[in-house]
Design a protein around this motif. Structure first.
Motif, PDB file in Angstrom:
ATOM      1  N   GLY A 180       0.804  -1.221   0.000  1.00 54.12           N
ATOM      2  CA  GLY A 180       0.000   0.000   0.000  1.00 54.12           C
ATOM      3  C   GLY A 180       0.835   1.268   0.000  1.00 54.12           C
ATOM      4  N   ASN A 181       2.152   1.213  -0.113  1.00 53.42           N
ATOM      5  CA  ASN A 181       2.975   2.429  -0.079  1.00 53.42           C
ATOM      6  C   ASN A 181       4.368   2.100  -0.598  1.00 53.42           C
ATOM      7  N   TYR A 182       5.318   3.070  -0.488  1.00 52.50           N
ATOM      8  CA  TYR A 182       6.703   2.823  -0.830  1.00 52.50           C
ATOM      9  C   TYR A 182       7.582   3.708   0.035  1.00 52.50           C
ATOM     10  N   THR A 183       8.867   3.358   0.163  1.00 50.61           N
ATOM     11  CA  THR A 183       9.856   4.178   0.859  1.00 50.61           C
ATOM     12  C   THR A 183      11.016   4.431  -0.075  1.00 50.61           C
ATOM     13  N   CYS A 184      11.843   5.472   0.255  1.00 48.58           N
ATOM     14  CA  CYS A 184      12.963   5.859  -0.604  1.00 48.58           C
ATOM     15  C   CYS A 184      14.283   5.483   0.076  1.00 48.58           C
ATOM     16  N   ASP A 185      15.144   4.755  -0.660  1.00 42.99           N
ATOM     17  CA  ASP A 185      16.500   4.450  -0.220  1.00 42.99           C
ATOM     18  C   ASP A 185      17.427   5.377  -0.990  1.00 42.99           C
ATOM     19  N   CYS A 186      17.813   6.513  -0.346  1.00 42.62           N
ATOM     20  CA  CYS A 186      18.519   7.599  -1.045  1.00 42.62           C
ATOM     21  C   CYS A 186      19.920   7.167  -1.461  1.00 42.62           C
ATOM     22  N   TYR A 187      20.339   7.703  -2.633  1.00 41.98           N
ATOM     23  CA  TYR A 187      21.695   7.482  -3.101  1.00 41.98           C
ATOM     24  C   TYR A 187      22.654   8.285  -2.223  1.00 41.98           C
ATOM     25  N   PRO A 188      23.967   7.905  -2.177  1.00 48.40           N
ATOM     26  CA  PRO A 188      24.942   8.671  -1.399  1.00 48.40           C
ATOM     27  C   PRO A 188      24.944  10.143  -1.809  1.00 48.40           C
ATOM     28  N   GLY A 189      24.952  11.056  -0.810  1.00 47.28           N
ATOM     29  CA  GLY A 189      24.968  12.493  -1.065  1.00 47.28           C
ATOM     30  C   GLY A 189      23.600  13.135  -1.004  1.00 47.28           C
ATOM     31  N   PHE A 190      22.513  12.316  -0.797  1.00 44.84           N
ATOM     32  CA  PHE A 190      21.162  12.857  -0.758  1.00 44.84           C
ATOM     33  C   PHE A 190      20.464  12.350   0.507  1.00 44.84           C
ATOM     34  N   TYR A 191      19.476  13.124   0.996  1.00 46.04           N
ATOM     35  CA  TYR A 191      18.707  12.694   2.154  1.00 46.04           C
ATOM     36  C   TYR A 191      17.340  13.360   2.093  1.00 46.04           C
ATOM     37  N   GLY A 192      16.424  12.954   2.992  1.00 50.95           N
ATOM     38  CA  GLY A 192      15.047  13.442   3.000  1.00 50.95           C
ATOM     39  C   GLY A 192      14.085  12.335   2.646  1.00 50.95           C
ATOM     40  N   LEU A 193      12.774  12.547   2.961  1.00 50.06           N
ATOM     41  CA  LEU A 193      11.778  11.515   2.681  1.00 50.06           C
ATOM     42  C   LEU A 193      11.733  11.173   1.210  1.00 50.06           C
ATOM     43  N   GLU A 194      11.861  12.190   0.350  1.00 53.96           N
ATOM     44  CA  GLU A 194      11.867  11.983  -1.097  1.00 53.96           C
ATOM     45  C   GLU A 194      13.264  12.210  -1.675  1.00 53.96           C
ATOM     46  N   CYS A 195      14.301  12.180  -0.811  1.00 46.87           N
ATOM     47  CA  CYS A 195      15.694  12.394  -1.233  1.00 46.87           C
ATOM     48  C   CYS A 195      15.858  13.761  -1.886  1.00 46.87           C
ATOM     49  N   GLU A 196      15.121  14.746  -1.363  1.00 47.94           N
ATOM     50  CA  GLU A 196      15.105  16.070  -1.991  1.00 47.94           C
ATOM     51  C   GLU A 196      16.250  16.964  -1.545  1.00 47.94           C
ATOM     52  N   HIS A 197      16.993  16.606  -0.487  1.00 49.61           N
ATOM     53  CA  HIS A 197      18.073  17.451   0.029  1.00 49.61           C
ATOM     54  C   HIS A 197      19.431  16.915  -0.413  1.00 49.61           C
ATOM     55  N   VAL A 198      20.423  17.874  -0.551  1.00 50.24           N
ATOM     56  CA  VAL A 198      21.772  17.535  -0.989  1.00 50.24           C
ATOM     57  C   VAL A 198      22.746  17.871   0.133  1.00 50.24           C
ATOM     58  N   VAL A 199      23.738  16.992   0.398  1.00 50.62           N
ATOM     59  CA  VAL A 199      24.767  17.220   1.421  1.00 50.62           C
ATOM     60  C   VAL A 199      25.668  18.372   0.985  1.00 50.62           C
ATOM     61  N   ARG A 200      26.080  19.277   1.958  1.00 55.21           N
ATOM     62  CA  ARG A 200      26.933  20.426   1.648  1.00 55.21           C
ATOM     63  C   ARG A 200      28.293  20.276   2.323  1.00 55.21           C
ATOM     64  N   CYS A 201      29.336  20.869   1.657  1.00 54.44           N
ATOM     65  CA  CYS A 201      30.683  20.960   2.215  1.00 54.44           C
ATOM     66  C   CYS A 201      30.944  22.420   2.588  1.00 54.44           C
ATOM     67  N   LYS A 202      32.009  22.693   3.403  1.00 52.34           N
ATOM     68  CA  LYS A 202      32.317  24.073   3.808  1.00 52.34           C
ATOM     69  C   LYS A 202      32.801  24.871   2.600  1.00 52.34           C
ATOM     70  N   ASN A 203      32.532  26.209   2.632  1.00 50.05           N
ATOM     71  CA  ASN A 203      32.955  27.082   1.543  1.00 50.05           C
ATOM     72  C   ASN A 203      34.474  27.183   1.511  1.00 50.05           C
ATOM     73  N   LEU A 204      35.040  27.348   0.275  1.00 50.57           N
ATOM     74  CA  LEU A 204      36.482  27.500   0.099  1.00 50.57           C
ATOM     75  C   LEU A 204      36.809  28.968  -0.160  1.00 50.57           C
ATOM     76  N   ASP A 205      38.048  29.382   0.211  1.00 51.69           N
ATOM     77  CA  ASP A 205      38.472  30.769  -0.006  1.00 51.69           C
ATOM     78  C   ASP A 205      38.413  31.096  -1.490  1.00 51.69           C
ATOM     79  N   PRO A 206      38.185  32.392  -1.835  1.00 50.76           N
ATOM     80  CA  PRO A 206      38.147  32.789  -3.261  1.00 50.76           C
ATOM     81  C   PRO A 206      39.444  32.407  -3.957  1.00 50.76           C
TER      82      PRO A 206
END
Length: 758
Positions: A180-206
């Motif tokens: 009656g439903n489904y779940t999401c097994d997110c690929y590496p680098g993604f998260y969220g119920l629908e894998c809608e978010h992306v992992v971030r790294c710290k900003n680098l100097d110009p």
């Protein structure tokens, strides 16, 4: 979704005759039931009208749903066992053995050990080729468990409709079906119920050049670093944001490029200016040399942006004088303080035996790179001049000048003359020759005698049997010369050929004729003048030619040699329907020829198998005949009717008899027999048996559509079973190729309430 009524409106879908299909449809409507239950996610479906083979069941599921059911966990198994109705043949599920591996056909994934749900002692491949899987539903034991079965078995189809869509999980993860439903097994680098978010790294100097395919400084962002000319990166030149939220390494730094360290040259000085550190980018170094030495190389070098000097470091080398060589036929002995032929080097000269020095004995290299004088020469000692001898030549080799030390003079004589004295004279270191000049005298050849049975006539130009003397030879009548007619004395003191001999005239050598003998008499040697030869032949052969030949004075025989030819027998031909295979030793159908007779298939030989040609020109027997093979005679009595053809004779090889029965009887056995090469018939003679159940045959052939429907309602279950049994295997194959022909009954259900529709 289709229904049984829809299928009966198109009975050709059943793959059988129109009237029979209609009869089956009307009979089937009485037990059709469609069970269905739907939700907005994963759903199960099953057909409760007919059983199918595994392939037909899968075609059914894929035509109207997703595929045969793929079971993911024990919760699904418990659910299916609770809601599915029990069926005696159970249900096919979507797993099959492919390349000896149990595989879910819907996902092409192999069955894992953790997901196995086999019944006890299964899979056992009982009976072999059990490559498909059924599921026990509401079984007394092993309910919900699996069993391997042959794919041709007939069972219910258990299907599923997937809830996952192409847009599920933002296309950034695997969509995992649940009831009656489904779940999401997110690929590496993604998260969220629908894998809608992306992992971030710290900003680098110009400074770095970055690309952000999924957002600024987020997963899969890459940054490249560059340094100014003359500087290099200390670290990785490219960093990537990982699924962990960290960069692949720390940011690199720029450092000035270094050139190789320079050393002070020997006998010189080094002076450097460094801007970014010792021997780094833009550093310059100047070189100088001590008095008496000169620089070999660039005066100044600079460290470039590539970390390389603009040239090779120079060397300080002593001033050089021109290189001296040993004089011809002399020696050079030098002392070098700063290198070969450099400042302050001294060289002393001496000459070999037989040579004298002309010039200074010692030279010295000055600071200006010049020698104190010219190098001396070594000149050879001279001997008296020589002349050519009478009737000869003089050939001299002068290595150091005409008639000087080591000059050699060779003496040779004209053709026909030989030297009397030394061949070669040499000029010594004392200026004298090693001997007296020689003289030239005429060459002599061995004295010749007249040959046996011949004469000798000679001409001498320079004395008896000397160079250029010629001698002619001749022979008596009846003999010929073996060798040259004329010999000449050569400059080597040898005659141009061996003296000839006088030999009797020869005729060609004779050989015994094939299968014959030769007997000869020789007076002056084998096969020579006056030789006579007699010929004879072996038994079975006759002579063709003269019996006696004689060798004439012209070297020819009085006639051609005879031949021994084999006695001939009459020619033979292959018998009708037979073959002839002969071996001829001395010619076709000649003495000792043997001929073997054989017959074609279906024929037998009457007579001798082999005959041979005798020395009298007759065969050892008469040629045989080939006669046709015959089978036992057949008789046809009513009710059997027989019709025969006899191409080679009555009931003989190749005869064919065909059989049929009179009306009211059917043939039991073959309808055609043939007389074979072994005189046996190809099969037993058939019999006629009385035909049964003509009434039912007439009903199927002539009744109209309305009457068939009425009969169908009145027929008992046994009659329906009989009609179904008479369906051919070909009709079942058509059902396999067209699985939608039995789509009238399906079941769709979840854990809600049931509806029943007809």
């Amino acid at each position: 979704m289709g229904s049984a009524v829809g299928l009966c409106s198109s009975p050709r879908a059943w793959g059988c005759d129109w009237n029979i299909a209609r009869l089956l449809c009307f009979a089937a409507i009485s037990w059709v039931l469609m069970t269905q239950m739907e939700v907005g996610a994963w759903t199960y479906h099953y057909g409760d009208k007919s059983d199918y083979s595994w392939e037909v069941a899968r075609n059914f599921c894929r035509s109207f749903y997703t595929d045969l059911v793929a079971i993911q966990n024990q919760r699904e198994i418990a659910y299916l066992n609770s809601v599915l109705p029990h069926h005696r043949t159970y249900y096919w599920i979507g797993i099959r053995k492919i390349n000896n591996v149990w595989t879910w056909v819907g996902t092409s994934k192999a069955l894992t050990k953790e997901a196995e749900n086999w019944a006890s002692r299964e899979p056992n491949n009982k009976g072999r080729n059990q490559d498909c899987v059924e599921m026990y539903i509401k079984r007394d034991n092993d309910a919900g468990r699996w069993n391997d079965e042959r794919c041709q078995k007939k069972k219910r189809a258990l299907c599923y409709q997937a809830s996952c869509q192409s847009s599920s999980c933002s296309q950034r993860g695997d969509c995992v079906e649940t009831i009656g439903n489904y779940t999401c097994d997110c690929y590496p680098g993604f998260y969220g119920l629908e894998c809608e978010h992306v992992v971030r790294c710290k900003n680098l100097d110009p400074g770095p050049d970055c690309s952000h395919p999924l957002g600024e400084y987020s997963y899969n962002s890459t940054c490249k670093f560059l340094c100014q000319e003359g500087f290099e990166l200390q670290g990785l030149d490219t960093l990537q944001c990982l699924e962990s939220g960290n960069w692949t390494a720390e940011a690199p730094e720029c450092a000035a490029l270094k050139c190789p360290v320079l050393a002070t040259p020997g006998r010189g000085q080094l002076n450097c200016t460094n801007w970014h550190g010792d021997f780094t980018y833009n550093s310059t170094c100047a070189f100088s040399c001590e008095t008496g030495f000169v620089r070999n190389g660039s005066e100044t070098l600079e460290c470039t942006a590539l970390g390389q000097w603009t040239g090779h470091p120079p060397h300080c080398e002593a001033v050089k004088c021109p290189v001296l060589d040993s004089p011809d036929r002399g020696q050079l002995n030098c002392t070098h303080r700063h290198g070969d032929f450099t400042y302050n080097s001294t060289c002393a000269f001496s000459c070999e035996t037989g040579f004298v020095r002309n010039g200074s004995e010692t030279l010295e290299c000055t600071a200006l790179g010049q020698w104190t004088g010219h190098p001396p020469r070594c000149e050879a000692v001279k001997c008296p001049v020589l002349d050519s001898p009478d009737r000869g030549q003089l050939n001299c080799t002068h290595r150091h000048g005409d008639f000087t030390y080591n000059s050699t003079c060779a003496f040779s004589c004209e053709m026909g003359f030989v030297r009397n004295g030394s061949e070669t004279l040499e000029c010594t270191a004392l200026g004298q020759w090693t001997g007296h000049p020689p003289r030239c005298e005429a060459v002599k050849c061995p004295v010749l005698d007249s040959p046996d049975r011949g004469q000798l006539n000679c001409t001498h130009r320079h004395g008896d049997f000397t160079y250029n003397s010629t001698c002619a030879f001749s022979c008596e009548t009846g003999f010929v010369r073996n060798g040259s007619e004329t010999l000449e004395c050569t400059a080597l003191g040898q005659w141009t050929e061996h003296p000839p001999r006088c030999e009797a005239v020869k005729c060609p050598v004779l050989d015994s004729p094939g299968r014959g003998q030769l007997k000869c008499t020789h007076w002056h040697g084998d096969f020579t003048y006056n030789s006579t030869c007699a010929f004879s032949c072996e038994t079975g052969f006759v002579r063709n030619g003269s019996e006696m030949l004689e060798c004439t004075a012209l070297g020819q025989w009085s006639d051609h040699p005879p031949l021994c030819e084999a006695v001939m027998c009459p020619g033979l031909a292959a018998p009708g329907r037979g073959r002839l295979n002969c071996t001829h030793w001395y010619g076709d159908f000649a003495y000792n020829s043997t001929c073997a007779f054989s017959c074609e298939t279906g024929f037998v030989r009457n007579g001798s198998e082999t005959v041979e040609c005798t020395a009298l020109g007759q065969w050892t027997g008469s040629p045989p005949l080939c006669e046709v093979m015959r089978c036992p005679k057949l008789r046809g009595l009513e009710p059997i009717l027989m019709n025969c053809s006899h191409p080679l004779g009555s009931f003989s090889y190749g005869s064919v008899c065909r059989f049929r029965c009179t009306q009211g009887y059917f043939l039991n056995g073959t309808s055609r027999v043939r007389c074979q090469p072994d005189a046996h018939w190809s099969d037993k003679m058939p019999t006629c048996q009385e035909e049964a159940a003509p009434y039912f045959k007439q009903v199927l052939l002539y009744m109209g559509g309305g009457a068939v429907a009425l009969v169908a309602l009145l027929l008992t279950g046994m009659l329906i079973a009989l009609l179904i049994k008479r369906l051919s295997d070909k009709e079942e194959e058509k059902t396999l190729l067209n699985p939608t022909s039995d789509l009238g009954v399906t079941g769709v259900f979840t854990n809600a309430t049931f509806d029943s529709n007809l």
